[in-house]
Design a protein around this motif. Structure first.
Motif, PDB file in Angstrom:
ATOM      1  N   PHE A  57       0.840  -1.193   0.000  1.00  0.00           N
ATOM      2  CA  PHE A  57       0.000   0.000   0.000  1.00  0.00           C
ATOM      3  C   PHE A  57       0.875   1.242   0.000  1.00  0.00           C
ATOM      4  O   PHE A  57       2.029   1.199   0.419  1.00  0.00           O
ATOM      5  CB  PHE A  57      -0.877   0.057   1.262  1.00  0.00           C
ATOM      6  N   LEU A  58       0.305   2.345  -0.420  1.00  0.00           N
ATOM      7  CA  LEU A  58       0.937   3.643  -0.212  1.00  0.00           C
ATOM      8  C   LEU A  58       0.605   4.058   1.215  1.00  0.00           C
ATOM      9  O   LEU A  58      -0.543   3.934   1.659  1.00  0.00           O
ATOM     10  CB  LEU A  58       0.395   4.675  -1.199  1.00  0.00           C
ATOM     11  N   ALA A  59       1.598   4.528   1.951  1.00  0.00           N
ATOM     12  CA  ALA A  59       1.408   4.882   3.358  1.00  0.00           C
ATOM     13  C   ALA A  59       0.302   5.919   3.531  1.00  0.00           C
ATOM     14  O   ALA A  59      -0.431   5.895   4.521  1.00  0.00           O
ATOM     15  CB  ALA A  59       2.713   5.392   3.952  1.00  0.00           C
ATOM     16  N   GLU A  60       0.153   6.803   2.573  1.00  0.00           N
ATOM     17  CA  GLU A  60      -0.841   7.872   2.666  1.00  0.00           C
ATOM     18  C   GLU A  60      -2.274   7.338   2.584  1.00  0.00           C
ATOM     19  O   GLU A  60      -3.219   8.056   2.874  1.00  0.00           O
ATOM     20  CB  GLU A  60      -0.609   8.913   1.561  1.00  0.00           C
ATOM     21  N   GLN A  61      -2.450   6.074   2.211  1.00  0.00           N
ATOM     22  CA  GLN A  61      -3.788   5.492   2.119  1.00  0.00           C
ATOM     23  C   GLN A  61      -4.249   4.877   3.443  1.00  0.00           C
ATOM     24  O   GLN A  61      -5.343   4.355   3.530  1.00  0.00           O
ATOM     25  CB  GLN A  61      -3.822   4.414   1.025  1.00  0.00           C
ATOM     26  N   GLN A  62      -3.400   4.975   4.476  1.00  0.00           N
ATOM     27  CA  GLN A  62      -3.755   4.420   5.775  1.00  0.00           C
ATOM     28  C   GLN A  62      -4.987   5.118   6.329  1.00  0.00           C
ATOM     29  O   GLN A  62      -5.111   6.338   6.264  1.00  0.00           O
ATOM     30  CB  GLN A  62      -2.584   4.578   6.739  1.00  0.00           C
ATOM     31  N   LEU A  63      -5.904   4.352   6.875  1.00  0.00           N
ATOM     32  CA  LEU A  63      -7.122   4.893   7.463  1.00  0.00           C
ATOM     33  C   LEU A  63      -6.926   5.034   8.966  1.00  0.00           C
ATOM     34  O   LEU A  63      -6.201   4.250   9.580  1.00  0.00           O
ATOM     35  CB  LEU A  63      -8.298   3.949   7.186  1.00  0.00           C
ATOM     36  N   ASP A  64      -7.615   5.992   9.581  1.00  0.00           N
ATOM     37  CA  ASP A  64      -7.498   6.113  11.031  1.00  0.00           C
ATOM     38  C   ASP A  64      -8.551   5.228  11.696  1.00  0.00           C
ATOM     39  O   ASP A  64      -9.475   4.750  11.063  1.00  0.00           O
ATOM     40  CB  ASP A  64      -7.592   7.566  11.495  1.00  0.00           C
ATOM     41  N   ASN A  65      -8.376   4.986  12.989  1.00  0.00           N
ATOM     42  CA  ASN A  65      -9.286   4.101  13.726  1.00  0.00           C
ATOM     43  C   ASN A  65     -10.686   4.676  13.848  1.00  0.00           C
ATOM     44  O   ASN A  65     -11.611   3.959  14.178  1.00  0.00           O
ATOM     45  CB  ASN A  65      -8.718   3.789  15.111  1.00  0.00           C
ATOM     46  N   GLY A  66     -10.856   5.952  13.589  1.00  0.00           N
ATOM     47  CA  GLY A  66     -12.166   6.580  13.668  1.00  0.00           C
ATOM     48  C   GLY A  66     -12.913   6.530  12.353  1.00  0.00           C
ATOM     49  O   GLY A  66     -13.846   7.281  12.131  1.00  0.00           O
ATOM     50  N   GLN A  67     -12.484   5.656  11.453  1.00  0.00           N
ATOM     51  CA  GLN A  67     -13.100   5.533  10.132  1.00  0.00           C
ATOM     52  C   GLN A  67     -14.606   5.338  10.263  1.00  0.00           C
ATOM     53  O   GLN A  67     -15.065   4.516  11.041  1.00  0.00           O
ATOM     54  CB  GLN A  67     -12.455   4.362   9.389  1.00  0.00           C
ATOM     55  N   LYS A  68     -15.364   6.098   9.514  1.00  0.00           N
ATOM     56  CA  LYS A  68     -16.821   6.031   9.583  1.00  0.00           C
ATOM     57  C   LYS A  68     -17.375   4.710   9.058  1.00  0.00           C
ATOM     58  O   LYS A  68     -18.408   4.252   9.490  1.00  0.00           O
ATOM     59  CB  LYS A  68     -17.430   7.185   8.775  1.00  0.00           C
ATOM     60  N   ASN A  69     -16.694   4.091   8.103  1.00  0.00           N
ATOM     61  CA  ASN A  69     -17.209   2.867   7.489  1.00  0.00           C
ATOM     62  C   ASN A  69     -16.191   1.742   7.661  1.00  0.00           C
ATOM     63  O   ASN A  69     -15.486   1.392   6.716  1.00  0.00           O
ATOM     64  CB  ASN A  69     -17.513   3.117   6.008  1.00  0.00           C
ATOM     65  N   PRO A  70     -16.104   1.150   8.880  1.00  0.00           N
ATOM     66  CA  PRO A  70     -15.075   0.137   9.125  1.00  0.00           C
ATOM     67  C   PRO A  70     -15.247  -1.136   8.303  1.00  0.00           C
ATOM     68  O   PRO A  70     -14.332  -1.918   8.176  1.00  0.00           O
ATOM     69  CB  PRO A  70     -15.213  -0.147  10.617  1.00  0.00           C
ATOM     70  N   SER A  71     -16.411  -1.347   7.697  1.00  0.00           N
ATOM     71  CA  SER A  71     -16.622  -2.566   6.909  1.00  0.00           C
ATOM     72  C   SER A  71     -15.771  -2.573   5.637  1.00  0.00           C
ATOM     73  O   SER A  71     -15.542  -3.623   5.057  1.00  0.00           O
ATOM     74  CB  SER A  71     -18.096  -2.729   6.548  1.00  0.00           C
ATOM     75  N   THR A  72     -15.292  -1.399   5.206  1.00  0.00           N
ATOM     76  CA  THR A  72     -14.459  -1.347   4.005  1.00  0.00           C
ATOM     77  C   THR A  72     -12.975  -1.413   4.351  1.00  0.00           C
ATOM     78  O   THR A  72     -12.139  -1.380   3.470  1.00  0.00           O
ATOM     79  CB  THR A  72     -14.718  -0.053   3.202  1.00  0.00           C
ATOM     80  N   SER A  73     -12.650  -1.501   5.634  1.00  0.00           N
ATOM     81  CA  SER A  73     -11.249  -1.524   6.038  1.00  0.00           C
ATOM     82  C   SER A  73     -10.879  -2.880   6.624  1.00  0.00           C
ATOM     83  O   SER A  73     -11.727  -3.654   7.040  1.00  0.00           O
ATOM     84  CB  SER A  73     -10.957  -0.409   7.038  1.00  0.00           C
ATOM     85  N   LYS A  74      -9.582  -3.148   6.630  1.00  0.00           N
ATOM     86  CA  LYS A  74      -9.061  -4.408   7.126  1.00  0.00           C
ATOM     87  C   LYS A  74      -7.803  -4.117   7.939  1.00  0.00           C
ATOM     88  O   LYS A  74      -7.040  -3.218   7.606  1.00  0.00           O
ATOM     89  CB  LYS A  74      -8.749  -5.313   5.932  1.00  0.00           C
ATOM     90  N   ARG A  75      -7.584  -4.882   9.007  1.00  0.00           N
ATOM     91  CA  ARG A  75      -6.409  -4.693   9.861  1.00  0.00           C
ATOM     92  C   ARG A  75      -5.207  -5.395   9.258  1.00  0.00           C
ATOM     93  O   ARG A  75      -5.283  -6.532   8.804  1.00  0.00           O
ATOM     94  CB  ARG A  75      -6.683  -5.273  11.250  1.00  0.00           C
ATOM     95  N   TYR A  76      -4.055  -4.701   9.294  1.00  0.00           N
ATOM     96  CA  TYR A  76      -2.789  -5.240   8.821  1.00  0.00           C
ATOM     97  C   TYR A  76      -1.705  -4.882   9.829  1.00  0.00           C
ATOM     98  O   TYR A  76      -1.805  -3.905  10.552  1.00  0.00           O
ATOM     99  CB  TYR A  76      -2.397  -4.630   7.469  1.00  0.00           C
ATOM    100  N   THR A  77      -0.633  -5.681   9.813  1.00  0.00           N
ATOM    101  CA  THR A  77       0.553  -5.392  10.604  1.00  0.00           C
ATOM    102  C   THR A  77       1.654  -4.963   9.640  1.00  0.00           C
ATOM    103  O   THR A  77       1.908  -5.653   8.653  1.00  0.00           O
ATOM    104  CB  THR A  77       1.030  -6.649  11.368  1.00  0.00           C
ATOM    105  N   ILE A  78       2.275  -3.820   9.910  1.00  0.00           N
ATOM    106  CA  ILE A  78       3.333  -3.328   9.018  1.00  0.00           C
ATOM    107  C   ILE A  78       4.541  -4.257   9.119  1.00  0.00           C
ATOM    108  O   ILE A  78       5.040  -4.525  10.210  1.00  0.00           O
ATOM    109  CB  ILE A  78       3.737  -1.889   9.347  1.00  0.00           C
ATOM    110  N   SER A  79       4.998  -4.753   7.977  1.00  0.00           N
ATOM    111  CA  SER A  79       6.175  -5.624   7.914  1.00  0.00           C
ATOM    112  C   SER A  79       7.415  -4.852   7.495  1.00  0.00           C
ATOM    113  O   SER A  79       8.517  -5.140   7.941  1.00  0.00           O
ATOM    114  CB  SER A  79       5.948  -6.755   6.917  1.00  0.00           C
ATOM    115  N   LYS A  80       7.243  -3.882   6.592  1.00  0.00           N
ATOM    116  CA  LYS A  80       8.396  -3.113   6.094  1.00  0.00           C
ATOM    117  C   LYS A  80       7.897  -1.785   5.537  1.00  0.00           C
ATOM    118  O   LYS A  80       6.908  -1.737   4.823  1.00  0.00           O
ATOM    119  CB  LYS A  80       9.128  -3.886   5.015  1.00  0.00           C
ATOM    120  N   LYS A  81       8.620  -0.714   5.880  1.00  0.00           N
ATOM    121  CA  LYS A  81       8.331   0.616   5.327  1.00  0.00           C
ATOM    122  C   LYS A  81       9.457   0.960   4.365  1.00  0.00           C
ATOM    123  O   LYS A  81      10.627   0.763   4.672  1.00  0.00           O
ATOM    124  CB  LYS A  81       8.283   1.674   6.434  1.00  0.00           C
ATOM    125  N   LEU A  82       9.111   1.473   3.189  1.00  0.00           N
ATOM    126  CA  LEU A  82      10.107   1.867   2.191  1.00  0.00           C
ATOM    127  C   LEU A  82       9.979   3.356   1.911  1.00  0.00           C
ATOM    128  O   LEU A  82       8.937   3.902   1.903  1.00  0.00           O
ATOM    129  CB  LEU A  82       9.915   1.082   0.899  1.00  0.00           C
TER     130      LEU A  82
END
Length: 82
Positions: A57-82
């Motif tokens: 993903f592009l880092a700028e596409q990260q959603l905050d935890n206060g997202q209004k529509n959580p059904s469109t989001s999924k939890r991930y663990t960051i493995s590597k930042k470039l």
């Protein structure tokens, strides 16, 4: 010093790519970043549920935890930042 995993939210539809192999995901993310320097930071993330799966993903596409529509989001663990 104990390092905590960073859990982030992304919309799976925004993924640049999905891989089962971590090294392939990192290599593809590096190539993407080299070719799209204006896109910003690229992150490789691991899905928090099911079999190992890595997305880019592009880092700028990260959603905050206060997202209004959580059904469109999924939890991930960051493995590597470039």
């Amino acid at each position: 010093m104990i390092m905590m995993d960073e859990i982030v939210l992304f919309n799976p539809g925004d993924s640049i790519g999905n891989f089962h192999d971590y090294h392939e995901a990192v290599q593809t993310a590096q190539i993407y970043q080299e070719r799209h320097t204006e896109s910003g930071h690229v992150v490789v993330v691991k899905s928090d549920n099911g079999a190992p799966s890595f997305d880019i993903f592009l880092a700028e596409q990260q959603l905050d935890n206060g997202q209004k529509n959580p059904s469109t989001s999924k939890r991930y663990t960051i493995s590597k930042k470039l």
